[in-house]
Design an enzyme around this catalytic site. Structure first.
Site, PDB file in Angstrom:
ATOM      1  N   GLY A 312       0.837  -1.196   0.000  1.00 36.56           N
ATOM      2  CA  GLY A 312       0.000   0.000   0.000  1.00 36.56           C
ATOM      3  C   GLY A 312       0.869   1.241   0.000  1.00 36.56           C
ATOM      4  N   GLU A 313       0.380   2.290   0.642  1.00 35.56           N
ATOM      5  CA  GLU A 313       1.077   3.576   0.767  1.00 35.56           C
ATOM      6  C   GLU A 313       1.215   4.320  -0.567  1.00 35.56           C
ATOM      7  OE1 GLU A 313       4.953   3.098   2.526  1.00 35.56           O
ATOM      8  OE2 GLU A 313       4.195   1.953   4.229  1.00 35.56           O
ATOM      9  N   GLY A 314       0.749   3.728  -1.682  1.00 34.61           N
ATOM     10  CA  GLY A 314       0.999   4.321  -2.984  1.00 34.61           C
ATOM     11  C   GLY A 314       2.332   3.913  -3.577  1.00 34.61           C
TER      12      GLY A 314
END
EC number: 2.4.2.21
Length: 344
Positions: A312-314
């Site tokens: 995640g987190e981009g």
């Protein structure tokens, strides 16, 4: 709710763009997916001289009531601790954004914590201190959903004023794979067991328990078909704000870089509100999270990368950004057969 007037891509320039791609000094189609990307960017910007300006990654963070029911390997306080880590520059997304000169913003959409310190990368868009536990009641109200969509709009307005025309979407929120699994199950019409993975890394027994919890939630609250009702019942503040931001970004003809499972769940909501958002989206990677392939198949899209990511987190958007740069670079800088004096 705001209506989003997303424009179809500029088909008037498709023929010229494709001809320019085909007449570069290479066999037709030899650059594969990069050629598709170059065409998409050219169509989005409506020009034969596209450019990428001031890239941003937006990490939306929020807490989920369902995290207190044992669906995650990590406690809820990890959400705010990771937000602090983002602001301190210590996370993977910081490393990748720094590497590729991408501006990072962290948005508090609804973290169960009060952040008092000012930071230039921090945006306070808090709707509440986490959602309700959807085993007991809907995660949020429809009014809160509309608030979230508006907050997403405001974040895009902010980065648009900075000249941004390409934006990646990431998230942080313990428990948010549970929300994404339920959204995926209902919108893609697939059994919850097929849409549920290990999230932060629970073991097999934990996965069985997680599926049972989500099936119970579906049985209690899940006879839903309207995407906004699905979002209110099972979503998160960060997922809802991402959906609003995606729609607003497409409305401004930005290029949308979509990360993994959670971000694509937000995109499913955005797509159900206005399907034209898909024309502006680049799907950056295929997550190891079980339901992501179901989402991609439903949307009929092919991701750029398959690196077995599930962070995640981009992070996937920051890693894929150089590929978009390369697509635009070959399109605008590579010689044509004519200009190079090469026989076609």
């Amino acid at each position: 709710m705001k209506s989003y007037s997303i424009q179809p891509l500029n088909e008037n320039v498709r023929r010229e763009l494709q001809q320019k791609i085909d007449y570069k000094t290479k066999p037709i189609g030899a650059l594969g997916k990069l050629e598709e990307l170059a065409l998409q960017v050219g169509l989005i910007q409506g020009t034969e001289t596209p450019e990428l300006r001031h890239p941003h990654v937006l990490v939306f963070a929020a807490d989920h009531g369902i995290a207190n029911s044992g669906v995650s390997a990590y406690p809820q306080e990890v959400t705010w601790q990771m937000v602090q880590n983002f602001l301190n520059g210590g996370a993977a997304i910081n490393v990748f954004c720094n590497q590729h000169q991408i501006q990072l913003y962290v948005i508090d959409a609804g973290v169960n914590y009060t952040f008092n310190n000012y930071h230039s990368r921090f945006i306070n868009a808090k709707i509440g201190y986490g959602t309700q536990n959807f085993l007991e009641q809907p995660a949020m109200t429809l009014a809160q959903v509309y608030q979230c969509l508006q907050k997403g709009n405001e974040v895009i307005e902010l980065i648009s004023k900075q000249g941004c025309n390409i934006v990646g979407f990431g998230e942080m929120g313990i428990g948010n794979t549970s929300s994404a699994s339920l959204i995926t199950s209902l919108i893609c019409e697939r059994p919850i067991a097929e849409c549920t993975g290990k999230g932060t890394g629970i073991d097999e027994a934990g996965l069985i328990r997680k599926i049972a919890i989500l099936e119970k939630a579906l049985n209690q609250l899940g006879k839903l078909s309207n995407s906004l009702d699905i979002l209110a019942t099972f979503g998160g503040f960060e997922i809802a704000q991402m959906a609003g931001a995606m729609l607003a970004a497409a409305e401004k003809k930005m290029i949308l870089l979509i990360d993994g499972f959670i971000s694509t769940a937000a995109f499913l909501i955005a797509h159900s509100i206005n399907p034209l958002v898909k024309e502006y989206a680049v799907f950056c990677h295929q997550s190891e999270e079980m339901g992501h392939q179901i989402q991609l198949d439903y949307l009929q899209v092919e991701p750029l990368l398959h690196l077995h990511l599930r962070l995640g987190e981009g992070t996937g958007t920051a890693l894929a950004y150089p590929l978009v740069q390369s697509a635009v670079g070959f399109f605008t800088e590579m010689a044509s057969f004519e200009s190079a004096g090469v026989s076609k």
